[in-house]
Design a protein around this motif. Structure first.
Motif, PDB file in Angstrom:
ATOM      1  N   LEU B  91       0.828  -1.213   0.000  1.00 29.84           N
ATOM      2  CA  LEU B  91       0.000   0.000   0.000  1.00 29.84           C
ATOM      3  C   LEU B  91       0.856   1.255   0.000  1.00 29.84           C
ATOM      4  CD1 LEU B  91      -2.917  -0.974   2.419  1.00 29.84           C
ATOM      5  CD2 LEU B  91      -3.070  -0.494  -0.026  1.00 29.84           C
ATOM      6  N   VAL B  92       1.837   1.335   0.925  1.00 31.26           N
ATOM      7  CA  VAL B  92       2.569   2.603   1.022  1.00 31.26           C
ATOM      8  C   VAL B  92       3.590   2.751  -0.105  1.00 31.26           C
ATOM      9  CG1 VAL B  92       2.313   2.737   3.521  1.00 31.26           C
ATOM     10  CG2 VAL B  92       4.386   1.762   2.557  1.00 31.26           C
ATOM     11  N   THR B  93       4.022   1.647  -0.698  1.00 26.51           N
ATOM     12  CA  THR B  93       5.024   1.759  -1.748  1.00 26.51           C
ATOM     13  C   THR B  93       4.393   2.094  -3.092  1.00 26.51           C
ATOM     14  OG1 THR B  93       6.248   0.057  -0.592  1.00 26.51           O
ATOM     15  CG2 THR B  93       7.036   0.643  -2.775  1.00 26.51           C
ATOM     16  N   LEU B  94       3.261   1.491  -3.397  1.00 32.69           N
ATOM     17  CA  LEU B  94       2.732   1.605  -4.747  1.00 32.69           C
ATOM     18  C   LEU B  94       1.418   2.355  -4.857  1.00 32.69           C
ATOM     19  CD1 LEU B  94       3.973  -1.888  -5.242  1.00 32.69           C
ATOM     20  CD2 LEU B  94       4.513  -0.127  -6.907  1.00 32.69           C
ATOM     21  N   CYS B  95       0.845   2.737  -3.701  1.00 31.77           N
ATOM     22  CA  CYS B  95      -0.425   3.456  -3.768  1.00 31.77           C
ATOM     23  C   CYS B  95      -0.291   4.814  -3.094  1.00 31.77           C
ATOM     24  CB  CYS B  95      -1.536   2.675  -3.076  1.00 31.77           C
ATOM     25  SG  CYS B  95      -1.756   1.032  -3.740  1.00 31.77           S
ATOM     26  N   ARG B  96      -1.142   5.726  -3.469  1.00 32.29           N
ATOM     27  CA  ARG B  96      -1.212   7.022  -2.802  1.00 32.29           C
ATOM     28  C   ARG B  96      -2.593   7.193  -2.205  1.00 32.29           C
ATOM     29  NH1 ARG B  96       2.899   6.459  -2.400  1.00 32.29           N
ATOM     30  NH2 ARG B  96       4.761   7.303  -3.366  1.00 32.29           N
ATOM     31  N   PHE B  97      -2.611   7.480  -0.913  1.00 33.48           N
ATOM     32  CA  PHE B  97      -3.867   7.739  -0.218  1.00 33.48           C
ATOM     33  C   PHE B  97      -3.537   8.675   0.945  1.00 33.48           C
ATOM     34  CE2 PHE B  97      -2.724   4.931   3.258  1.00 33.48           C
ATOM     35  CZ  PHE B  97      -1.851   4.041   2.657  1.00 33.48           C
ATOM     36  N   PRO B  98      -4.543   9.256   1.573  1.00 34.34           N
ATOM     37  CA  PRO B  98      -4.248  10.231   2.635  1.00 34.34           C
ATOM     38  C   PRO B  98      -3.323   9.604   3.689  1.00 34.34           C
ATOM     39  CG  PRO B  98      -6.595  10.185   2.167  1.00 34.34           C
ATOM     40  CD  PRO B  98      -5.980   9.092   1.355  1.00 34.34           C
ATOM     41  N   GLY B  99      -2.196  10.230   3.942  1.00 28.56           N
ATOM     42  CA  GLY B  99      -1.277   9.736   4.968  1.00 28.56           C
ATOM     43  C   GLY B  99      -0.292   8.690   4.489  1.00 28.56           C
ATOM     44  N   SER B 100      -0.328   8.356   3.203  1.00 25.20           N
ATOM     45  CA  SER B 100       0.520   7.248   2.767  1.00 25.20           C
ATOM     46  C   SER B 100       2.003   7.552   2.974  1.00 25.20           C
ATOM     47  CB  SER B 100       0.241   6.886   1.310  1.00 25.20           C
ATOM     48  OG  SER B 100       0.443   8.002   0.478  1.00 25.20           O
ATOM     49  N   ARG B 101       2.402   8.803   2.780  1.00 27.58           N
ATOM     50  CA  ARG B 101       3.802   9.173   2.993  1.00 27.58           C
ATOM     51  C   ARG B 101       4.202   8.995   4.456  1.00 27.58           C
ATOM     52  NH1 ARG B 101       6.532  11.940  -1.191  1.00 27.58           N
ATOM     53  NH2 ARG B 101       6.587  10.229  -2.679  1.00 27.58           N
ATOM     54  N   ARG B 290      12.812   4.338 -13.875  1.00 27.00           N
ATOM     55  CA  ARG B 290      12.296   5.485 -13.122  1.00 27.00           C
ATOM     56  C   ARG B 290      11.429   4.929 -12.004  1.00 27.00           C
ATOM     57  NH1 ARG B 290       7.167   5.656 -14.904  1.00 27.00           N
ATOM     58  NH2 ARG B 290       6.745   4.665 -16.891  1.00 27.00           N
ATOM     59  N   THR B 291      10.976   5.829 -11.143  1.00 25.59           N
ATOM     60  CA  THR B 291      10.133   5.350 -10.049  1.00 25.59           C
ATOM     61  C   THR B 291       8.842   4.783 -10.602  1.00 25.59           C
ATOM     62  OG1 THR B 291       9.482   7.642  -9.886  1.00 25.59           O
ATOM     63  CG2 THR B 291      10.869   6.774  -8.126  1.00 25.59           C
ATOM     64  N   ILE B 292       8.331   3.842  -9.871  1.00 29.52           N
ATOM     65  CA  ILE B 292       7.073   3.244 -10.267  1.00 29.52           C
ATOM     66  C   ILE B 292       5.972   4.297 -10.134  1.00 29.52           C
ATOM     67  CG2 ILE B 292       5.415   1.446  -9.668  1.00 29.52           C
ATOM     68  CD1 ILE B 292       7.924   0.029  -8.361  1.00 29.52           C
ATOM     69  N   ALA B 293       5.158   4.429 -11.145  1.00 31.83           N
ATOM     70  CA  ALA B 293       4.076   5.398 -11.072  1.00 31.83           C
ATOM     71  C   ALA B 293       3.080   4.948 -10.018  1.00 31.83           C
ATOM     72  CB  ALA B 293       3.381   5.494 -12.429  1.00 31.83           C
ATOM     73  N   PRO B 294       2.825   5.808  -9.015  1.00 30.46           N
ATOM     74  CA  PRO B 294       1.936   5.371  -7.940  1.00 30.46           C
ATOM     75  C   PRO B 294       0.490   5.293  -8.419  1.00 30.46           C
ATOM     76  CG  PRO B 294       2.562   7.658  -7.633  1.00 30.46           C
ATOM     77  CD  PRO B 294       3.313   7.168  -8.835  1.00 30.46           C
ATOM     78  N   LEU B 295      -0.245   4.483  -7.707  1.00 31.71           N
ATOM     79  CA  LEU B 295      -1.645   4.285  -8.023  1.00 31.71           C
ATOM     80  C   LEU B 295      -2.437   5.186  -7.079  1.00 31.71           C
ATOM     81  CD1 LEU B 295      -3.357   2.355  -9.758  1.00 31.71           C
ATOM     82  CD2 LEU B 295      -3.422   0.829  -7.785  1.00 31.71           C
ATOM     83  N   TYR B 296      -3.180   6.145  -7.608  1.00 33.90           N
ATOM     84  CA  TYR B 296      -3.965   7.011  -6.734  1.00 33.90           C
ATOM     85  C   TYR B 296      -5.299   6.348  -6.425  1.00 33.90           C
ATOM     86  CZ  TYR B 296      -0.423  10.509  -7.379  1.00 33.90           C
ATOM     87  OH  TYR B 296       0.771  11.169  -7.353  1.00 33.90           O
ATOM     88  N   LEU B 297      -5.520   6.104  -5.137  1.00 34.28           N
ATOM     89  CA  LEU B 297      -6.717   5.357  -4.753  1.00 34.28           C
ATOM     90  C   LEU B 297      -7.932   6.274  -4.734  1.00 34.28           C
ATOM     91  CD1 LEU B 297      -5.345   3.115  -1.870  1.00 34.28           C
ATOM     92  CD2 LEU B 297      -5.549   2.604  -4.299  1.00 34.28           C
ATOM     93  N   THR B 298      -9.089   5.682  -4.980  1.00 36.70           N
ATOM     94  CA  THR B 298     -10.335   6.437  -4.850  1.00 36.70           C
ATOM     95  C   THR B 298     -10.543   6.764  -3.379  1.00 36.70           C
ATOM     96  OG1 THR B 298     -11.609   4.448  -4.462  1.00 36.70           O
ATOM     97  CG2 THR B 298     -11.368   5.150  -6.748  1.00 36.70           C
ATOM     98  N   GLY B 302      -9.087   4.631  -0.517  1.00 37.15           N
ATOM     99  CA  GLY B 302      -8.098   5.334   0.286  1.00 37.15           C
ATOM    100  C   GLY B 302      -8.415   5.250   1.767  1.00 37.15           C
ATOM    101  N   ALA B 303      -9.698   5.357   2.101  1.00 38.34           N
ATOM    102  CA  ALA B 303     -10.099   5.268   3.504  1.00 38.34           C
ATOM    103  C   ALA B 303      -9.782   3.876   4.049  1.00 38.34           C
ATOM    104  CB  ALA B 303     -11.586   5.560   3.653  1.00 38.34           C
ATOM    105  N   LEU B 304     -10.076   2.866   3.234  1.00 39.78           N
ATOM    106  CA  LEU B 304      -9.780   1.499   3.669  1.00 39.78           C
ATOM    107  C   LEU B 304      -8.279   1.304   3.863  1.00 39.78           C
ATOM    108  CD1 LEU B 304     -12.226  -0.665   1.531  1.00 39.78           C
ATOM    109  CD2 LEU B 304     -12.260  -0.260   4.005  1.00 39.78           C
ATOM    110  N   ALA B 305      -7.486   1.845   2.925  1.00 37.27           N
ATOM    111  CA  ALA B 305      -6.037   1.717   3.029  1.00 37.27           C
ATOM    112  C   ALA B 305      -5.540   2.420   4.279  1.00 37.27           C
ATOM    113  CB  ALA B 305      -5.362   2.295   1.788  1.00 37.27           C
ATOM    114  N   PHE B 306      -6.140   3.582   4.579  1.00 41.32           N
ATOM    115  CA  PHE B 306      -5.755   4.329   5.781  1.00 41.32           C
ATOM    116  C   PHE B 306      -5.988   3.478   7.028  1.00 41.32           C
ATOM    117  CE2 PHE B 306      -6.478   7.182   9.299  1.00 41.32           C
ATOM    118  CZ  PHE B 306      -5.450   8.106   9.156  1.00 41.32           C
TER     119      PHE B 306
END
Lengths: 344, 566
Positions: B91-101, B290-298, B302-306
């Motif tokens: 999740l944190v490596t390949l996806c973007r969601f609130p707080g992922s960083r 290059r860096t892997i293009a992150p997947l922006y979650l809906t 994103g809430a579930l990933a959080f």
């Protein structure tokens, strides 16, 4: 000055090269202590000893069993001068492993009661703790439970709080029951205790005491100093626990309450024997005895030294006169009995 | 599933070009294996002494239970750490969601919490007499027996405790592997029509498998060796039984036999993983352009990933630290002064020295495996890694026996030859302590180093060698920069592990040498949990420092977006 122990390997290597035996000779004004006590209050005791005698104390504090393993593997070169344990079973084991040496001291012979000393002079107890019941005042009437044997009485089903058989205090207690009743009756007793447990054994003595106050069971089995410590606490939580409980000294009508000891002896290969003796005798002085009593709520063993008021308030009691060496030697057998009884 | 810890599968179909073998390197690996095995052998050899028949007694009474408990513990901790570690790393490596960083480093925090501490914290908070239950009873007028409350003092409870602090091993190694994966491969999968999730399941996960296996193996070995937590929770395992057999029954032989049984569990793990992936290689075979293009979650995903990333941090770090802070406020250690500084300094110096020593040794071993593959090397590497699963107490006593024997022999020889003795050269020194850490933690460092080395394709070596570079030059100019992250990971893991380590430190240390862990242990074993909480908080705080350093280094590498290396 003694070489810093952390640098001993380096120094030793250097000594090998320059071949200077003098460098390795034992120091005279230090005392090396292997101890399984680790109470903060003991530090005041050690510094008091150093102040009085000018002898500096080096310490390693660890569990008894690993300490014994360490002494054993160090063999004749072990730096240990004095061994201190908090249970008779352990000091007796050290004696059995040949890690102690007998010593004679008139001071100790006259001050320490005979049942708290090794008959052969290898060790002696310098403070005691009693294994008592802490019962809920509102649920257990005065006199309703009076002996360790009662712990197995079916009327206390689901009421007894006691820790695991891995714990040496319970092994020693069971060892004393074994001395009184023999193996068969002791096993039946252990089964009865297991059947009466309020919950599977877990946590330490303090946890049993807290659980009794909270109503998880009615009778907690614990060493006195744990309760003494709570009695001294300024925390309202602890005060409330102490308020709810009453101390019961078991077996007052017959053999007396089981007590265990903190014990000390001189290591078999001690280099600083005079310092070791001075330290052991110091442990029996009134000032040292007061450190144990007031610092850790233990009972002094020397006549004429009173326990602190919060400990004295529980009342005087009859002590099981069984020599500590006897229940200590029963430990392994006691553990097997507890295993068979399903005491986890 | 532990092969990555214990060495590359062999024979590998596509081996590095250096086939001649490196006798010096191989010799070093053998010496290391012997050095590590000595204390364990010292204990195991007591099997041949006469026992007092305790095994029969144990077989009748507790043996079945400890085998079942140990198996159960492995299954639950293995599944738990794998699920949490891999899931959050992905999740944190390949996806973007609130707080992922932020979760990139937050997820590592439980690593700084020793297992026994989290056990104490939850026990105190959740006990019948603790604040939660007392509060509920007071609020609703409940009394004993007429309400249900989750019980944690059982096998699932202790498995949960261990999972919460051990999953970062899997997370750390899995994340490093995901970051290192060639984007080309993932994008090729996408080009061929795979959805991002399919690409993950079919390509990403299998490629990261050596790293994941290494992480799970570390977690499992740690769980097998755990003493403090399982004992406190009243769960009987091999480790607690070894302890009580040895010291309670006084039967070293039976204890050694049980320890051998425990090693059997480890070897079983090793064999399973070895068979499962014997013919595979995991080199990516391509450069990461290059860096892997992150997947922006809906928003919903994103809430579930959080939540998925937040729960482990909450349960494994925030709640236990809050419980410790409460205890500290109630009746904390008043000694946050010069004494604590000494403890902290001792802890820091020990952990740092051990990290350097152990990572160096692990690198040597890993290179022996790469450059001189063969059954001898493989065996040596496996032996060198086995210490991690052996309870610290057993290792410590083995060290004492081995060093004591060595010192006594040297002393006797010197007396005979020169007429004066050497006394104890190593017993009771800091060197002995470092030796104990080497034995115990070599596997911790070997995991990341070897899985890192594994990911460097053999074709790179081949190309460099074809162009005339020596093996040493390949290692220095090509491997070293590419191994920076695995080496740092290894050093961090060892550092934090040593900081938390108890039994070996207590038993082997020199006179007057206390660390934070010892302070905490002494107070806790004296049932002064509140006082112990202060030292525990300091351990956690110090443990966070290397975690933060590592996170920043990984982040920098990632931001640059370039594959590290030549």
């Amino acid at each position: 000055m003694a070489p810093s122990p952390t640098r001993r390997a380096l120094l030793g290597g250097a000594a090998l090269l320059v071949a200077s035996p003098a460098l390795l000779r034992a120091q005279t004004r230090t005392l090396n202590l292997y101890s399984s006590r680790h109470y903060d209050t003991d530090e005041a005791l050690y510094s008091d000893f150093t102040k009085q005698t000018g002898i500096a104390i080096n310490r390693v504090e660890a569990g008894e069993d690993p300490l014994l393993a360490r002494m054993q593997s160090e063999g004749a070169n072990s730096p240990a001068d004095v061994l201190i344990t908090v249970d008779a079973g352990r000091i007796e084991k050290a004696q059995g492993m040949g890690l102690l040496q007998p010593f004679a001291s008139e001071t100790l012979a006259s001050r320490i009661p005979a049942n708290l000393r090794d008959p052969d002079g290898n060790w002696f107890g310098f403070s005691t703790r009693a294994r008592v019941f802490l019962v809920a005042k509102d649920k257990v009437a005065e006199g309703a439970i009076g002996s360790y044997e009662d712990l197995a009485d079916p009327k206390w089903k689901g009421k007894v709080l006691i820790r695991s058989s891995t714990n040496v205090y319970n092994q020693s207690l069971t060892g004393s029951v074994l001395a009184a009743h023999g193996p068969e009756k002791t096993e039946a007793w252990a089964r009865g205790v297991v059947a009466n447990m309020a919950r599977p054994p877990r946590g330490g003595d303090t946890d049993q005491i807290r659980a009794a106050a909270a109503g998880e069971g009615d009778i907690a089995v614990a060493n006195t100093y744990y309760f003494g410590r709570m009695a001294l606490s300024s925390k309202p939580e602890d005060k409330a626990v102490v308020e709810k409980l009453r101390v019961v000294f078991p077996n007052q009508a017959d053999r007396g309450t089981h007590v265990n000891i903190s014990a000390a002896g001189i290591a078999r290969h001690a280099k600083n024997i005079d310092a070791a003796k001075a330290f052991l005798e110091y442990l029996s002085t009134p000032s040292a005895q007061r450190y144990f009593a007031f610092g850790n709520s233990e009972y002094p063993v020397v006549a004429g030294v009173e326990p602190p008021p919060h400990v004295a308030a529980w009342g005087k009691f009859k002590v099981d006169a069984l020599n500590a060496r006897v229940f200590a030697r029963n430990n392994a057998e006691a553990l097997k009995i507890m295993d068979r009884a399903g005491w986890k | 599933m532990t092969d990555a810890v214990l060495g590359p599968s062999s024979p590998a179909p596509q081996r590095p070009v250096v086939m001649a073998g490196r006798p010096a390197l191989l010799g070093l690996a053998l010496v290391l294996a012997a050095v590590v095995a000595t204390p364990i052998l010292a204990v195991a050899l007591s099997i041949f002494q006469r026992g007092s028949g305790s095994i029969a007694h144990l077989a009748e009474t507790v043996l079945a239970e400890i085998v079942l408990n140990t198996l159960g513990l492995m299954v639950m901790v293995g599944a738990g750490t794998a699920a949490i570690g891999v899931g959050t790393a992905w999740l944190v490596t390949l996806c973007r969601f609130p707080g992922s960083r932020a979760f990139e480093w937050l997820l590592l925090l439980p690593l700084a919490v020793p297992a026994y501490i989290i056990g104490y914290a939850y026990t105190d908070a959740m006990a019948f007499a603790g604040p939660i239950q007392s509060g509920l009873r007071a609020m609703f007028g409940w009394s004993r027996g007429n309400y249900w409350f989750p019980e944690i003092h059982n096998l699932p409870g202790v498995s949960l405790m261990l999972t919460l602090v051990l999953y970062p091993y899997v997370y750390l190694l899995a994340r490093a592997a995901f970051l290192d994966q060639s984007t080309c491969v993932l994008e090729a999968a996408r080009t061929l029509g795979a959805s991002p999730w399919t690409a993950c399941l079919r390509v990403g996960l299998p490629m990261a498998r050596p790293a994941i296996a290494a992480g799970v193996a570390l977690a499992l070995m740690e769980a097998l060796a755990d003493f403090g937590t399982v004992q406190y929770f009243g769960v009987t395992t091999f480790t607690t039984t070894i302890y009580r057999t040895w010291f309670g029954l006084g039967d070293r032989v039976a204890a050694a036999q049980l320890a051998t049984g425990l090693l059997g569990f480890v070897l079983l793990l090793v064999a399973v993983e070895f068979l499962a992936r014997r013919d595979r290689r995991f080199g990516a075979g391509g450069r990461r352009h290059r860096t892997i293009a992150p997947l922006y979650l809906t928003r919903r995903a994103g809430a579930l990933a959080f939540i998925a990333c937040g729960l482990p941090v909450l349960l494994g770090f925030i709640l236990p630290v809050a419980a410790l802070l409460r205890l500290h406020a109630l009746d904390g250690d008043p000694l946050l002064s010069g004494r604590f500084l000494t403890y902290a300094q001792n802890s820091f110096v020990l952990a740092g020295a051990a990290a350097v020593l152990v990572v160096t040794a692990a690198t040597l071993v890993a290179y022996a495996g790469r450059l001189s593959p063969g059954p001898v090397t493989t065996t040596a590497i496996r032996i060198a890694s086995i210490g991690y699963a052996v309870p610290g107490t057993v290792i410590a006593v083995g060290i004492l026996m081995a060093l004591g024997g060595f010192d006594a022999a040297l002393d006797g020889w010197a007396k005979a030859a020169f007429g004066w003795g050497t006394g104890l050269l190593f017993s009771g020194t800091a060197a002995a302590l470092l030796y104990a850490y080497l034995v115990r933690f070599l596997a911790v460092a070997a995991g990341p180093v070897e899985s890192g080395l594994h990911q460097i394709p053999a074709s790179l070596d081949a190309a460099a060698r074809t162009l005339g570079a020596s093996a040493a030059k390949v290692a220095a100019a090509i491997h070293a920069p590419m191994l920076r992250r695995p080496l740092l990971t290894a050093a961090l893991l060892v550092f934090v592990d040593v900081l938390k380590e108890l039994p070996a430190t207590i038993i082997v240390r020199p006179f007057n040498f206390d660390t934070l862990a010892i302070r905490v242990y002494n107070l806790a074993s004296d049932e002064r949990l509140a006082q112990a909480s202060t030292g525990a908080l300091v351990i956690v705080a110090i443990g966070i420092v290397p975690v933060v350093i590592l996170t920043r280094m990984i982040a920098r590498d990632t931001r640059l977006g370039s594959r590290p290396g030549a």
